[in-house]
Scaffold this motif. Structure first.
Motif, mmCIF file in Angstrom:
data_model
loop_
_atom_site.group_PDB
_atom_site.id
_atom_site.type_symbol
_atom_site.label_atom_id
_atom_site.label_comp_id
_atom_site.label_asym_id
_atom_site.label_seq_id
_atom_site.Cartn_x
_atom_site.Cartn_y
_atom_site.Cartn_z
ATOM 1 N N GLU A 55 -34.274 9.965 -11.297
ATOM 2 C CA GLU A 55 -34.026 11.080 -10.387
ATOM 3 C C GLU A 55 -34.087 10.619 -8.933
ATOM 4 O O GLU A 55 -33.262 11.037 -8.116
ATOM 5 C CB GLU A 55 -35.057 12.189 -10.632
ATOM 6 C CG GLU A 55 -34.844 12.923 -11.938
ATOM 7 C CD GLU A 55 -35.978 13.868 -12.273
ATOM 8 O OE1 GLU A 55 -37.024 13.861 -11.572
ATOM 9 O OE2 GLU A 55 -35.831 14.619 -13.252
ATOM 10 N N CYS A 58 -30.908 8.594 -8.146
ATOM 11 C CA CYS A 58 -29.738 9.469 -8.010
ATOM 12 C C CYS A 58 -29.773 10.231 -6.695
ATOM 13 O O CYS A 58 -28.744 10.365 -6.013
ATOM 14 C CB CYS A 58 -29.661 10.447 -9.178
ATOM 15 S SG CYS A 58 -29.193 9.686 -10.730
ATOM 16 N N HIS A 61 -28.946 7.859 -3.851
ATOM 17 C CA HIS A 61 -27.516 7.525 -3.845
ATOM 18 C C HIS A 61 -26.699 8.703 -3.316
ATOM 19 O O HIS A 61 -25.780 8.522 -2.513
ATOM 20 C CB HIS A 61 -27.075 7.155 -5.255
ATOM 21 C CG HIS A 61 -25.653 6.738 -5.339
ATOM 22 N ND1 HIS A 61 -25.208 5.530 -4.866
ATOM 23 C CD2 HIS A 61 -24.561 7.371 -5.821
ATOM 24 C CE1 HIS A 61 -23.907 5.431 -5.066
ATOM 25 N NE2 HIS A 61 -23.493 6.549 -5.638
ATOM 26 N N LEU A 62 -27.038 9.906 -3.738
ATOM 27 C CA LEU A 62 -26.328 11.093 -3.277
ATOM 28 C C LEU A 62 -26.523 11.296 -1.775
ATOM 29 O O LEU A 62 -25.577 11.625 -1.052
ATOM 30 C CB LEU A 62 -26.820 12.321 -4.046
ATOM 31 C CG LEU A 62 -26.096 13.626 -3.782
ATOM 32 C CD1 LEU A 62 -24.635 13.509 -4.192
ATOM 33 C CD2 LEU A 62 -26.766 14.748 -4.546
ATOM 34 N N LYS A 87 -26.129 0.236 -8.985
ATOM 35 C CA LYS A 87 -25.460 0.669 -10.219
ATOM 36 C C LYS A 87 -26.045 -0.073 -11.422
ATOM 37 O O LYS A 87 -26.357 0.541 -12.442
ATOM 38 C CB LYS A 87 -23.954 0.402 -10.117
ATOM 39 C CG LYS A 87 -23.179 0.844 -11.345
ATOM 40 C CD LYS A 87 -21.691 0.687 -11.127
ATOM 41 C CE LYS A 87 -21.211 -0.511 -11.878
ATOM 42 N NZ LYS A 87 -19.771 -0.708 -11.842
ATOM 43 N N PHE A 90 -29.466 1.217 -12.064
ATOM 44 C CA PHE A 90 -29.376 2.522 -12.714
ATOM 45 C C PHE A 90 -29.075 2.361 -14.205
ATOM 46 O O PHE A 90 -29.722 2.995 -15.047
ATOM 47 C CB PHE A 90 -28.292 3.369 -12.030
ATOM 48 C CG PHE A 90 -28.114 4.723 -12.633
ATOM 49 C CD1 PHE A 90 -29.006 5.740 -12.352
ATOM 50 C CD2 PHE A 90 -27.054 4.988 -13.474
ATOM 51 C CE1 PHE A 90 -28.858 6.998 -12.900
ATOM 52 C CE2 PHE A 90 -26.889 6.240 -14.036
ATOM 53 C CZ PHE A 90 -27.795 7.253 -13.745
#
Length: 163
Positions: A55, A58, A61-62, A87, A90
């Motif tokens: 989480e 993410c 990255h967002l 990536k 992840f």
């Protein structure tokens, strides 16, 4: 009934008999150790930590993508390399998360295979219930379940039954 239907019915009867025989076979004995069962709580903790990390990754990255979009910046080479590393990180986290969940699920399935109700109750109470608290001692388990055995004796009984 023609010959073709007759032989088809016989073949179906053979298949049905094979299925019934397989269902009537006794379940294979479960070979568990208390050490293996004790890992269940570790798997729960590890799954929680991996979920948090996924989480966080993410969200980071967002946030970076929104910031780049807001400023109208195109990704340069250094950002692309960083993005590739993230990536792969992840994907590695997703892989570890799936491994932990599958091992946890295996232990839950092995719990279902325990045939003795007494052993199953003790194992379920000790290892699988109330996973947020610390693993109780054998004496605490005996006391909580109102079993008139000492902790040492209960442990011996359960480990012998699991073997």
């Amino acid at each position: 009934m023609g010959a073709k239907e007759f032989f088809t019915a016989i073949d179906m009867l053979d298949v049905y008999n094979d299925i019934v025989k397989q269902q009537q076979k006794p379940k294979p004995p479960v070979h568990l150790t208390t050490r293996e069962l004790g890992r269940y709580r570790f798997y729960i903790y590890r799954e929680k930590m991996l979920t948090r990390e996924l989480e966080r990754l993410c969200a980071e990255h967002l946030r970076l993508e929104k910031l780049m979009e807001k400023r109208g910046v195109t990704a340069d080479i250094s950002l692309k390399n960083s993005h590739k590393r993230e990536k792969y990180r992840f994907l590695d986290l997703v892989y570890q998360h799936s491994l932990v969940r599958s091992r946890k699920r295996e232990l839950e399935q092995k719990l279902d295979l325990i045939s003795d109700p007494f052993v199953k109750t003790v194992v379920k109470h000790r290892y699988f219930e109330d996973t947020k608290r610390r693993l109780p001692t054998w004496a605490q388990t005996a006391k909580e379940l109102d079993i008139p055995l000492t902790g040492v004796r209960l442990r011996a009984e359960i480990t012998a039954a699991l073997q």
